[in-house]
Each structure stands twice: as C-alpha cells, then as structure tokens.
Design a protein around this motif. Sequence first.
Motif, PDB file in Angstrom:
ATOM      1  N   ASP A  94       3.707 -27.177  -4.027  1.00 11.04           N
ATOM      2  CA  ASP A  94       3.345 -25.824  -3.631  1.00 11.04           C
ATOM      3  C   ASP A  94       2.558 -25.183  -4.770  1.00 11.04           C
ATOM      4  OD1 ASP A  94       3.132 -23.282  -2.700  1.00 11.04           O
ATOM      5  OD2 ASP A  94       5.245 -23.022  -2.255  1.00 11.04           O
ATOM      6  N   SER A  95       1.309 -24.844  -4.512  1.00 14.18           N
ATOM      7  CA  SER A  95       0.481 -24.285  -5.582  1.00 14.18           C
ATOM      8  C   SER A  95       0.217 -22.797  -5.372  1.00 14.18           C
ATOM      9  CB  SER A  95      -0.829 -25.061  -5.686  1.00 14.18           C
ATOM     10  OG  SER A  95      -1.526 -24.975  -4.467  1.00 14.18           O
ATOM     11  N   ARG A  96       1.161 -22.100  -4.770  1.00 13.64           N
ATOM     12  CA  ARG A  96       1.003 -20.655  -4.615  1.00 13.64           C
ATOM     13  C   ARG A  96       1.382 -19.954  -5.912  1.00 13.64           C
ATOM     14  NH1 ARG A  96       4.754 -19.177  -0.006  1.00 13.64           N
ATOM     15  NH2 ARG A  96       5.918 -20.801  -1.038  1.00 13.64           N
ATOM     16  N   MET A  97       0.579 -18.947  -6.254  1.00 13.39           N
ATOM     17  CA  MET A  97       0.821 -18.155  -7.454  1.00 13.39           C
ATOM     18  C   MET A  97       1.135 -16.724  -7.033  1.00 13.39           C
ATOM     19  SD  MET A  97       0.397 -20.194 -10.019  1.00 13.39           S
ATOM     20  CE  MET A  97       0.226 -19.092 -11.397  1.00 13.39           C
ATOM     21  N   ARG A  98       2.005 -16.073  -7.797  1.00  8.73           N
ATOM     22  CA  ARG A  98       2.338 -14.678  -7.529  1.00  8.73           C
ATOM     23  C   ARG A  98       1.897 -13.833  -8.717  1.00  8.73           C
ATOM     24  NH1 ARG A  98       8.213 -11.686  -7.319  1.00  8.73           N
ATOM     25  NH2 ARG A  98       7.488  -9.738  -6.422  1.00  8.73           N
ATOM     26  N   LEU A  99       1.174 -12.784  -8.410  1.00  2.00           N
ATOM     27  CA  LEU A  99       0.817 -11.771  -9.396  1.00  2.00           C
ATOM     28  C   LEU A  99       1.502 -10.484  -8.958  1.00  2.00           C
ATOM     29  CD1 LEU A  99      -3.039 -12.335  -9.720  1.00  2.00           C
ATOM     30  CD2 LEU A  99      -1.222 -13.358 -11.074  1.00  2.00           C
ATOM     31  N   VAL A 100       2.274  -9.894  -9.822  1.00  2.00           N
ATOM     32  CA  VAL A 100       2.975  -8.661  -9.494  1.00  2.00           C
ATOM     33  C   VAL A 100       2.942  -7.764 -10.728  1.00  2.00           C
ATOM     34  CG1 VAL A 100       5.232  -9.703 -10.045  1.00  2.00           C
ATOM     35  CG2 VAL A 100       5.143  -7.680  -8.609  1.00  2.00           C
ATOM     36  N   GLY A 101       2.610  -6.492 -10.500  1.00  2.00           N
ATOM     37  CA  GLY A 101       2.547  -5.599 -11.646  1.00  2.00           C
ATOM     38  C   GLY A 101       2.107  -4.199 -11.300  1.00  2.00           C
ATOM     39  N   VAL A 102       1.926  -3.407 -12.339  1.00  2.00           N
ATOM     40  CA  VAL A 102       1.491  -2.018 -12.231  1.00  2.00           C
ATOM     41  C   VAL A 102       0.301  -1.853 -13.168  1.00  2.00           C
ATOM     42  CG1 VAL A 102       2.139   0.393 -12.584  1.00  2.00           C
ATOM     43  CG2 VAL A 102       3.840  -1.244 -11.766  1.00  2.00           C
ATOM     44  N   ALA A 103      -0.755  -1.188 -12.668  1.00  5.04           N
ATOM     45  CA  ALA A 103      -1.945  -0.963 -13.492  1.00  5.04           C
ATOM     46  C   ALA A 103      -2.522   0.416 -13.202  1.00  5.04           C
ATOM     47  CB  ALA A 103      -2.988  -2.036 -13.220  1.00  5.04           C
ATOM     48  N   ARG A 104      -3.245   0.929 -14.161  1.00 10.20           N
ATOM     49  CA  ARG A 104      -3.919   2.215 -14.005  1.00 10.20           C
ATOM     50  C   ARG A 104      -5.333   1.971 -13.505  1.00 10.20           C
ATOM     51  NH1 ARG A 104      -2.137   6.686 -15.178  1.00 10.20           N
ATOM     52  NH2 ARG A 104      -0.658   5.959 -16.731  1.00 10.20           N
ATOM     53  N   LEU A 105      -5.761   2.792 -12.545  1.00 13.17           N
ATOM     54  CA  LEU A 105      -7.116   2.727 -11.999  1.00 13.17           C
ATOM     55  C   LEU A 105      -7.978   3.790 -12.658  1.00 13.17           C
ATOM     56  CD1 LEU A 105      -6.148   2.417  -8.236  1.00 13.17           C
ATOM     57  CD2 LEU A 105      -6.849   0.576  -9.758  1.00 13.17           C
ATOM     58  N   LYS A 106      -9.285   3.681 -12.482  1.00 15.48           N
ATOM     59  CA  LYS A 106     -10.175   4.739 -12.977  1.00 15.48           C
ATOM     60  C   LYS A 106      -9.809   6.044 -12.281  1.00 15.48           C
ATOM     61  CE  LYS A 106     -14.217   2.179 -14.397  1.00 15.48           C
ATOM     62  NZ  LYS A 106     -15.644   1.973 -14.225  1.00 15.48           N
ATOM     63  N   GLN A 107     -10.017   7.146 -12.962  1.00 15.03           N
ATOM     64  CA  GLN A 107      -9.624   8.457 -12.449  1.00 15.03           C
ATOM     65  C   GLN A 107     -10.201   8.696 -11.054  1.00 15.03           C
ATOM     66  OE1 GLN A 107     -10.583  11.698 -15.048  1.00 15.03           O
ATOM     67  NE2 GLN A 107      -9.541  13.193 -13.761  1.00 15.03           N
ATOM     68  N   GLY A 108      -9.316   9.070 -10.126  1.00 10.06           N
ATOM     69  CA  GLY A 108      -9.701   9.396  -8.760  1.00 10.06           C
ATOM     70  C   GLY A 108      -9.772   8.214  -7.802  1.00 10.06           C
ATOM     71  N   THR A 109      -9.647   6.990  -8.303  1.00  8.86           N
ATOM     72  CA  THR A 109      -9.787   5.814  -7.439  1.00  8.86           C
ATOM     73  C   THR A 109      -8.664   5.722  -6.409  1.00  8.86           C
ATOM     74  OG1 THR A 109     -10.951   4.610  -9.170  1.00  8.86           O
ATOM     75  CG2 THR A 109     -10.007   3.306  -7.389  1.00  8.86           C
ATOM     76  N   ALA A 110      -7.432   5.922  -6.819  1.00  7.31           N
ATOM     77  CA  ALA A 110      -6.312   5.827  -5.883  1.00  7.31           C
ATOM     78  C   ALA A 110      -6.440   6.872  -4.778  1.00  7.31           C
ATOM     79  CB  ALA A 110      -4.979   5.983  -6.611  1.00  7.31           C
ATOM     80  N   SER A 111      -6.779   8.095  -5.132  1.00  4.44           N
ATOM     81  CA  SER A 111      -6.948   9.152  -4.128  1.00  4.44           C
ATOM     82  C   SER A 111      -8.084   8.823  -3.165  1.00  4.44           C
ATOM     83  CB  SER A 111      -7.229  10.488  -4.803  1.00  4.44           C
ATOM     84  OG  SER A 111      -6.127  10.862  -5.584  1.00  4.44           O
ATOM     85  N   ARG A 112      -9.180   8.304  -3.699  1.00 11.01           N
ATOM     86  CA  ARG A 112     -10.327   7.940  -2.857  1.00 11.01           C
ATOM     87  C   ARG A 112      -9.943   6.842  -1.874  1.00 11.01           C
ATOM     88  NH1 ARG A 112     -13.279   3.830  -3.255  1.00 11.01           N
ATOM     89  NH2 ARG A 112     -12.900   3.414  -5.462  1.00 11.01           N
ATOM     90  N   ILE A 113      -9.220   5.850  -2.340  1.00 15.23           N
ATOM     91  CA  ILE A 113      -8.785   4.758  -1.457  1.00 15.23           C
ATOM     92  C   ILE A 113      -7.871   5.305  -0.369  1.00 15.23           C
ATOM     93  CG2 ILE A 113      -7.352   2.688  -1.360  1.00 15.23           C
ATOM     94  CD1 ILE A 113      -8.504   1.916  -4.122  1.00 15.23           C
ATOM     95  N   MET A 114      -6.944   6.192  -0.740  1.00 15.41           N
ATOM     96  CA  MET A 114      -5.976   6.706   0.238  1.00 15.41           C
ATOM     97  C   MET A 114      -6.594   7.694   1.234  1.00 15.41           C
ATOM     98  SD  MET A 114      -2.372   6.909  -1.848  1.00 15.41           S
ATOM     99  CE  MET A 114      -2.909   8.123  -3.019  1.00 15.41           C
TER     100      MET A 114
END
Length: 173
Positions: free
Chosen positions: A83-103
Amino acid sequence: MDTQRGLGSRRRLLLGLGAPLLLGAAGLGYTLWPEEEASEKVRTDVAPLNRRFWTALGDVSEAHWLGYGIDESGGGRSVPRPDSRMRLVGVARLKQGTASRIMRDPAHHFEEGPLEGLPAPLKPYAPSSAAWKQSLTYDKVALEEGLGVVPSGTFRFDGIRDLVYFDYVFLYT
C-alpha cells in the motif's frame, strides 16, 4: 596433532555458542534502541505543501504537519507494504484573506466542520477557538484539480485567522 584437533573443536564450540548470543544481543539492542516515531515528528517546512496544494490553496506559511505512509507502524523498521498511500495532515496559515475568499465562493456551501482525527502532536497548532468550516464540494474540486494523483481528504478553513487544516491521502508514485 591432538593439539590442533582440540583447538578446532574449541573454535566450533565458541562459534556455536557465541554466534547465537551475539545475534541475540544485537536483536535486543535493536528492539530497545530509543527512536522517535516517524509519524510523530511535526514538520514545519512549507515547500512540499506548496507543491502539493498550490492549485487549491495558493502559498501556505507557518505550517505544522505530519506526513507518513498509511500502513506505517512507526520507526520505519518494518518490511515495506504494498500500500503506497501517503497521509498529509496539518495546519497552515494562508495569505491574508485567502480563507475568506475561498469560503465566499458561491459554488461551495461551507458549514461548520469540527476537526476529527487530529493527531495529538498537532493539537497545539490548531486553536480550540477556531471556527472551522468545510465544504464537500470544495474538497472534491480542490483535490481533483491539477494534483495528478488519486487523492481523498478534506480541508477545513478558519476565515478569521486565515488557517487551513488539511487531512489528505494520496497514492504515492
């Protein structure tokens, strides 16, 4: 002649007893050697995340994340699994306003989505007061666009802090 024969049998006896004792001691030392779990080492480098998620998120910064094989038992001392599945899990900061724009994108309906399955080493980096929101349609579109792998996973956003939580599984090739 008798002296040589006695010497040969002593060597055989020492090899017969010594080899298993030496192998046993080496095995015990290998088992007891302290080692950090591979899946427990929190990474802070952002280049791999930016390569993987750039089309979905843009550049990320201040990342805290884990990356490991799904079948990894930790320590990296096991026989490789098919099984060659990889998991990436974490928390990161986006450029200012990016999260709001996406939502705000009308193509995706975002609703509250608590963090489920957050690994213990990452808990200090995910604010408990964050208002995490998720969209199943965003996940589907974001994970299909330009990543070139067979992914599954989820993104959660906190628009106030411009944070993204990602829990992403992909086929490592």
